[in-house]
Write an enzyme that holds these catalytic residues in place. Structure first.
Site, PDB file in Angstrom:
ATOM      1  N   ASP A  70       0.738  -1.143  -0.045  1.00 33.22           N
ATOM      2  CA  ASP A  70       0.073  -0.127  -0.203  1.00 33.22           C
ATOM      3  C   ASP A  70       0.750   1.290  -0.007  1.00 33.22           C
ATOM      4  O   ASP A  70       1.910   1.356  -0.745  1.00 33.22           O
ATOM      5  CB  ASP A  70      -0.885  -0.044   1.342  1.00 33.22           C
ATOM      6  N   HIS A 111      -3.621   4.974   4.460  1.00 30.98           N
ATOM      7  CA  HIS A 111      -4.448   3.564   3.922  1.00 30.98           C
ATOM      8  C   HIS A 111      -3.757   2.148   4.432  1.00 30.98           C
ATOM      9  O   HIS A 111      -4.546   1.525   4.946  1.00 30.98           O
ATOM     10  CB  HIS A 111      -4.907   3.581   2.405  1.00 30.98           C
ATOM     11  N   SER A 285     -11.563  -2.234   0.548  1.00 31.09           N
ATOM     12  CA  SER A 285     -10.033  -2.149   1.330  1.00 31.09           C
ATOM     13  C   SER A 285     -10.243  -2.533   2.404  1.00 31.09           C
ATOM     14  O   SER A 285      -8.994  -3.352   2.909  1.00 31.09           O
ATOM     15  CB  SER A 285      -9.464  -0.714   1.210  1.00 31.09           C
TER      16      SER A 285
END
Lengths: 818, 87
Positions: A70, A111, A285
């Protein structure tokens, strides 16, 4: 809000087993983790992922390594610090070993940290949450915070594959509803290397978040990462079990975990940037790391699981539960599957239980069926249907697929508006997978160039049979010209095994959950055969068997022999010397046939050794009979020419049939004298009346003249023409041949050959003793000079006085007799 | 809307069998910097060229392009930026 450690009196009997072993952690948001506490009365989710069930069995992800690909990982977050693994981490964007995210005012690089917390946030440390695999080791690869290239992806996907067990990715190509993109060559190699050699040969596990483009009407089949057989594509469901607004549907999704939904649905709580905790983690996600963590629990239960074992266990244990979808169906292998949720909600406890006693599935076979390259038009507002009869590569033991896992369809289509296309694939068992749905915003004119669509919906089904591809063109209003598209090529790639994947397992302990493997493809309510409980032979169909051999099948998958004692034996193919009838029974050919379509001697396709196939008769003989010759190149009897009884080749006849005569190398009909054979009409026709025999029509074709006719210049005439004389020549047979010959040039008519047999002369000549002499009177009796005289003597001697010029020049000499 | 044109970088992926020494030699020969093997992909190396345009809509051409004609270079590809979004 969570009432921890409730008094027993307040817990319903259904949950008494849970209450006895109630788990409580002091992490700040423990009670808010609704997707872990599904089974109580407080939370709305009706189906449980049974994470606590897995924990109670002692599985928390210990010794399993997960990495998050990520934008980085905050390795010093209080809830991640304990489990952080530097060997599972790297910064590809900056090319260093520290994957710390880049901080900015917007916190855009949060994230990865959020994903990591779901997996392995420490338990009972008062901080934030408890990761699902809270004893796993967690790393992160910073690779999205910069230019993402094929090389960047490949480096990330192939980071330390002998150390890292699971790679979790919650990103992909644009979910704008008009992109078709996937891994390029390096990333694909990284996938293939990973599954082949990662985890010491057991294969790296790649977990991927399915597309988030629900609002853009995107379709996750246009994402080559989730479409890959090497990745486990994860879908999401909301707490209510309803489909989240962002969810894309496609046939490549394998399973589902909880995530956010509508505004009124709770989101996922996890670790956040700057050592914080967030309750706003959303989308697919959030689902992929959850799935990665559940898989980590299973890997702790059985570290020897291969990458395919993991997928098999997911398929077996995922449940539809209360997940709401309009297209739930049961495939022919008995699995419930839908395009939104794959095989359903993951069940951590079921997975670890399955993993504990799991035996590796047989090796993967890959069957690449022949491509259909026939161009077909895709007409607007119509459906194009193409059927392919797959064999599952039955002729090659190394690639023979009987029991399916993934099915990939490679398609090349030219079309003016790609989004107007939708594609379905129906398996031989009737399971329909939607490979592509209409995408409203996809106006691309590029079509699909050998794009690989993948479906998991046929898992466990049989591979061979008719596969039906349907392509619909539904022109949108935005399409100005409704030009037809073109299907240029499509082919099937079948992945699976030739042996039943669970044939070595004993499943009696789980009889209620799993169907018995002897009748894997039947509902559990089927009657069991009590005498035999072992695996069936591969040639048995889904009706089971009474023993391990091919003669014990209740019904055959392909063909069978029937014996005199009324028993049967199943076979994959009828051997040579046998043919298969309409009921798939193998029956014997005629003794002369190697292969045949029936039992008669005139139903051979090929001949046994020592026999020759007769052209156009489907018969086999030792010797080619009359009318045929042996073609040594083709080893078969071929026809002689017409009317030919015996021949040595197609053009050389050596003996004719009765009534025919050999004319060179060919046979022709023998005609009576006075007639000739007309090849066009194939009959004998009369010669000209002047011909006794002839070769054809007309007086010119006479070969012998009829009685009373004379041969003159190859023609038969009744009398000799002017300027010819009759010649009679005796022949050896005592007959006399009469013919007309031309007279000498000096004669007008004659009675015989030479210049002395003239009977009349041309004008200007006088007949004298049978010769024609010049008859002109010299007008001028001039004396010729001596030279002229000598010259003229020569003219006369050489019979040149007939020439007018010389006649005049030597008039006197020419006029003299002699 | 995002730019649809291909954006080329000044990074290349190459496949050169024979080991890191051979790769290093070829990198130096054509002015590249060998950044090392690409992850776990054997014989695949990351080459970086500092004197080419960092981001361009055109693939890079120059003396360094002759590397593609080097017999020991089995495969070479200039890296293109891919649009990837977090979900």
């Amino acid at each position: 809000d969570y009432k921890s450690a409730l008094p027993l009196s307040q817990i319903s009997p259904a949950h008494s087993s849970v209450a006895q072993n109630n788990i409580f952690y002091n992490d700040a948001k423990w009670s808010s983790m609704w997707y872990i506490h599904c089974n109580d009365d407080v939370n709305n989710c009706q189906s449980d992922m049974n994470i606590m069930g897995a924990w109670k069995r002692g599985y928390t992800g210990k010794d399993v390594v997960v990495t998050i690909l990520d934008d980085g990982i905050e390795r010093n977050h209080p809830d991640l610090l304990q489990n952080y693994d530097p060997q599972a981490s790297f910064d590809v964007n900056s090319n260093d070993a520290d994957p710390m995210p880049r901080y900015d005012a917007t916190n855009e690089n949060k994230h990865g940290t959020r994903c990591a917390g779901e997996v392995a946030a420490s338990a009972n440390n008062t901080h934030c949450i408890v990761g699902i695999a809270y004893n796993a080791r967690i790393g992160g690869v910073r690779m999205l915070d910069g230019d993402v290239t094929d090389m960047v992806e490949a480096r990330s996907l192939s980071l330390n594959p002998q150390h890292i067990d699971i790679y979790s990715a919650s990103w992909g190509p644009d979910d704008d509803g008009k992109t078709v993109d996937g891994p390029a060559s390096l990333a694909r190699q990284a996938f293939e290397n990973g599954i082949r050699s990662g985890r010491k040969g057991r294969g790296s596990i790649f977990v991927w978040a399915s597309g988030n483009g629900g609002r853009s009407r995107d379709h996750c089949s246009c994402d080559g990462y989730t479409n890959s057989i090497y990745t486990i594509s994860i879908s999401s469901t909301a707490e209510s079990g309803r489909k989240p607004w962002y969810l894309e549907e496609c046939s490549s999704t394998l399973t589902t975990t909880y995530s956010s939904g509508e505004n009124y649905d709770r989101k996922i709580i996890t670790t956040d940037l700057r050592h914080r905790c967030t309750d706003s983690h959303t989308g697919t996600s959030a689902s992929a790391p959850m799935a990665a963590a559940i898989i980590a629990l299973a890997l702790e239960a059985n570290p020897l699981l291969t990458w395919r074992d993991v997928q098999h266990i997911i398929v077996k244990t995922s449940r539809a539960g209360h997940l709401s979808a309009p297209d739930w169906k049961t495939n022919a292998a008995g699995y419930n599957v839908s395009h939104l949720y794959g095989f359903g909600l993951m069940d951590a406890e079921a997975m670890v239980k399955e993993a504990e006693q799991w035996k590796q599935v047989p090796s993967q076979h890959i069957c690449m069926e022949s491509a259909d390259r026939q161009f077909r038009s895709i007409r607007p507002e119509h459906v194009l249907r193409s059927v392919y009869k797959a064999t599952g590569c039955a002729d090659n033991p190394n690639s023979h697929v009987i029991y399916l896992e993934h099915v990939v369809v490679r398609i090349t289509i030219a079309h003016s508006r790609r989004g107007d296309l939708s594609i379905n694939l129906t398996s031989p068992s009737g399971t329909k997978s939607q490979l592509l749905a209409n995408r409203l915003f996809d106006h691309s004119m590029e079509g699909f160039k050998n794009w690989e669509f993948m479906t998991t919906h046929c898992w466990g089904e049989k591979a061979s049979g008719d596969w039906v591809l349907e392509i619909y063109d539904s022109p949108s209003q935005l399409r100005s010209q409704k030009l037809p598209g073109k299907l240029k090529e499509w082919s099937l790639v079948l992945y699976g095994t030739s042996v039943h994947p669970y044939s070595s397992m004993h499943s009696s302990l789980h009889a209620e959950k799993q169907p018995r493997f002897t009748d894997m493809l039947q509902p559990v309510e089927e009657e069991f055969t009590e005498e035999y409980n072992g695996p069936c032979h591969a040639e048995c169909n889904e009706n089971g068997c009474e023993g391990p051999g091919p003669q014990h099948c209740n019904n055959c998958l392909h063909y069978f022999f029937k014996f005199k004692n009324n028993t049967r034996m199943c076979v994959s193919e009828c051997p040579s010397g046998f043919f298969r009838d309409d009921r798939k029974r193998c029956k014997k050919c005629s003794s002369t046939c190697e292969t045949c379509v029936g039992s008669r001697s005139d139903q051979c396709i090929t001949c046994r050794s020592g026999f020759h196939f007769i052209e156009d008769s489907n018969t086999c003989v030792v010797n080619c009979g009359d009318g045929f010759y042996l073609d040594r190149d083709l080893h078969m009897c071929r026809r002689c020419l017409e009317n030919c009884k015996k021949c040595t080749s197609s053009s050389i006849c050596t003996e004719c049939k009765p009534g025919m005569s050999l004319q060179g190398n060919k046979c022709q009909m023998t005609c009576d004298p006075g007639t000739y054979y007309n090849g066009h009409r194939r009959t004998c026709e009369p010669c000209h009346r002047a011909c006794a025999t002839c070769a054809g029509t007309g007086v010119e074709a006479c070969t012998k003249c009829a009685e009373g006719y004379l041969l003159e210049d190859w023609r038969c005439v009744s009398s000799c023409s002017h300027g010819t004389y009759l010649l009679e020549q005796p022949l050896d047979n005592g007959q006399v041949q009469r013919s007309c010959k031309k007279c000498d040039n000096s004669c007008f008519e004659c009675l015989g050959p030479g210049e002395r047999n003239c009977s009349s002369c041309n004008s200007g000549y006088n007949l004298e003793a049978g010769a024609c002499m010049v008859s002109t009177i010299c007008k001028d009796a001039n004396e010729e000079s001596w030279a002229e005289g000598s010259f003229c003597v020569l003219v006369k001697k050489n019979n040149l006085c007939q020439r007018r010029v010389l006649q005049q020049l030597c008039c006197r000499t020419c006029s003299q007799k002699g | 809307p995002p730019c649809k044109a291909r954006i080329y970088t000044n990074h290349w992926a190459v496949r050169i069998p024979g080991g890191p020494e051979v790769a290093e030699h070829i990198a130096q020969k054509y002015g590249y910097r060998n950044m090392g093997q690409i992850g776990d992909l054997r014989d695949h190396y990351h080459f970086y060229h500092s004197r080419t345009i960092k981001r361009s809509t055109l693939s890079s051409r120059g003396r360094h392009s002759f590397i593609s004609m080097e017999p020991k270079v089995e495969w070479i590809e200039q890296q293109v930026v891919k649009r990837r979004i977090k979900r």
